[in-house]
Design a protein around this motif. Sequence first.
Motif, PDB file in Angstrom:
ATOM      1  N   LEU A   8     102.496 110.474  18.419  1.00  0.00           N
ATOM      2  CA  LEU A   8     103.907 110.263  18.764  1.00  0.00           C
ATOM      3  C   LEU A   8     104.028 109.865  20.230  1.00  0.00           C
ATOM      4  CD1 LEU A   8     106.880 110.459  17.789  1.00  0.00           C
ATOM      5  CD2 LEU A   8     106.869 112.827  18.588  1.00  0.00           C
ATOM      6  N   LEU A  27     103.373 106.605  16.172  1.00  0.00           N
ATOM      7  CA  LEU A  27     104.267 107.156  15.168  1.00  0.00           C
ATOM      8  C   LEU A  27     105.689 107.142  15.720  1.00  0.00           C
ATOM      9  CD1 LEU A  27     102.215 110.242  13.876  1.00  0.00           C
ATOM     10  CD2 LEU A  27     102.584 108.070  12.692  1.00  0.00           C
ATOM     11  N   ASP A  28     106.669 106.969  14.835  1.00  0.00           N
ATOM     12  CA  ASP A  28     108.079 106.963  15.244  1.00  0.00           C
ATOM     13  C   ASP A  28     108.666 108.371  15.271  1.00  0.00           C
ATOM     14  OD1 ASP A  28     108.248 104.083  15.360  1.00  0.00           O
ATOM     15  OD2 ASP A  28     108.206 104.106  13.170  1.00  0.00           O
ATOM     16  N   ALA A  29     108.165 109.244  14.395  1.00  0.00           N
ATOM     17  CA  ALA A  29     108.678 110.617  14.306  1.00  0.00           C
ATOM     18  C   ALA A  29     107.633 111.458  13.578  1.00  0.00           C
ATOM     19  CB  ALA A  29     110.005 110.651  13.554  1.00  0.00           C
ATOM     20  N   ILE A  30     107.685 112.761  13.797  1.00  0.00           N
ATOM     21  CA  ILE A  30     106.736 113.660  13.122  1.00  0.00           C
ATOM     22  C   ILE A  30     107.460 114.907  12.641  1.00  0.00           C
ATOM     23  CG2 ILE A  30     104.727 112.848  14.426  1.00  0.00           C
ATOM     24  CD1 ILE A  30     104.951 115.290  16.227  1.00  0.00           C
ATOM     25  N   LEU A  45     111.535 114.964  23.855  1.00  0.00           N
ATOM     26  CA  LEU A  45     111.656 114.866  22.400  1.00  0.00           C
ATOM     27  C   LEU A  45     112.926 115.550  21.907  1.00  0.00           C
ATOM     28  CD1 LEU A  45     107.971 115.711  21.350  1.00  0.00           C
ATOM     29  CD2 LEU A  45     109.009 113.446  21.618  1.00  0.00           C
ATOM     30  N   LEU A  78     111.325 113.575  17.469  1.00  0.00           N
ATOM     31  CA  LEU A  78     111.380 112.135  17.719  1.00  0.00           C
ATOM     32  C   LEU A  78     111.725 111.899  19.182  1.00  0.00           C
ATOM     33  CD1 LEU A  78     114.709 111.275  17.766  1.00  0.00           C
ATOM     34  CD2 LEU A  78     114.431 111.942  15.385  1.00  0.00           C
TER      35      LEU A  78
END
Length: 307
Positions: A142, A147-150, A163, A278
């Motif tokens: 992230l 990655l865009d979101a986790i 975040l 995110l």
Amino acid sequence: MAIDEAITLKKLEVFLAFMTHNNMARVSESLGQSTVSVHRALHSLEEALRCPLFKRAGRQLIPLPAAYSFVEYAQRACEECEEGVRKVREAAGFNATRLKIGALYSLTLRCIPQLLIGLKSRRPDLDIDLTLGSNRELLQQLADGRLDAIVIGLHGPNDNQALAAVPLFHDEVLLAAPLHSPYAGRRQVDLRDFRAEKFVALNAGFATAQDFDRCFERAGFLPRIVMRAPDIFSLINLVSGGVGYSLLPGRVGEFSPRLTLVPLEATYAARQVITLLLPKSRERDPKLLALAAECRMVGRRNRTMPA
């Protein structure tokens, strides 16, 4: 030649609108500005260009040849800027139709499928890539923009100021034992009774691995770890097969019919907060807005239930 700072895109837009409509009232209506603001913008543009664009005939403005000559360049400047904004947003992932989501392996039974089905109903146009990994791996991806979101497990409120966080549900950490274990079926267990028992654990980097260490730290001894596993599925199979006990979140109970989960005494209790993370810099991205909204829906349905 330096461009005068008073020449702005907004003034170019007003100029182009006037050259299209040639009527102050229509320009005002189309741009949602007062006629005074439109007139002021045109006059300011002339001053910044150091060149007259219009002649005054009473209260009317009549374009001069210079104005017609300037239209092409103003149009090109606005279009190029608009295209540049689109390209930049696309490069940053804002306009793309692909969303890259990371999640823990242990969330793939209910939570993630439930979340993705809801997200696709909101945004059918989205193509979704799902990456599974540990807390550590997903947080790094992230941060790197891969990655865009986790969706991961936290041990309290999100403390990363960069975040944004959307909690989905809480999950308790329990003793994991095979069905034939003498501890199966107990109401609670005291970890101090397990000094002589064998344990299996996850590799470092997982939220559950951190919980494992914290629980035994509270119990005051180091467990006898006979094997470490790279993922939650391997760990469940090791426990189910009688290789050793472990500590696992309640949501994994349905992964294996040969596994039983027993609550820990309150002294050793640990809780995970399953949370969407995110970047705050992308909070207004329509794709991530839809994902966050669906996470809130899942959270309302599963606030205290394992998923």
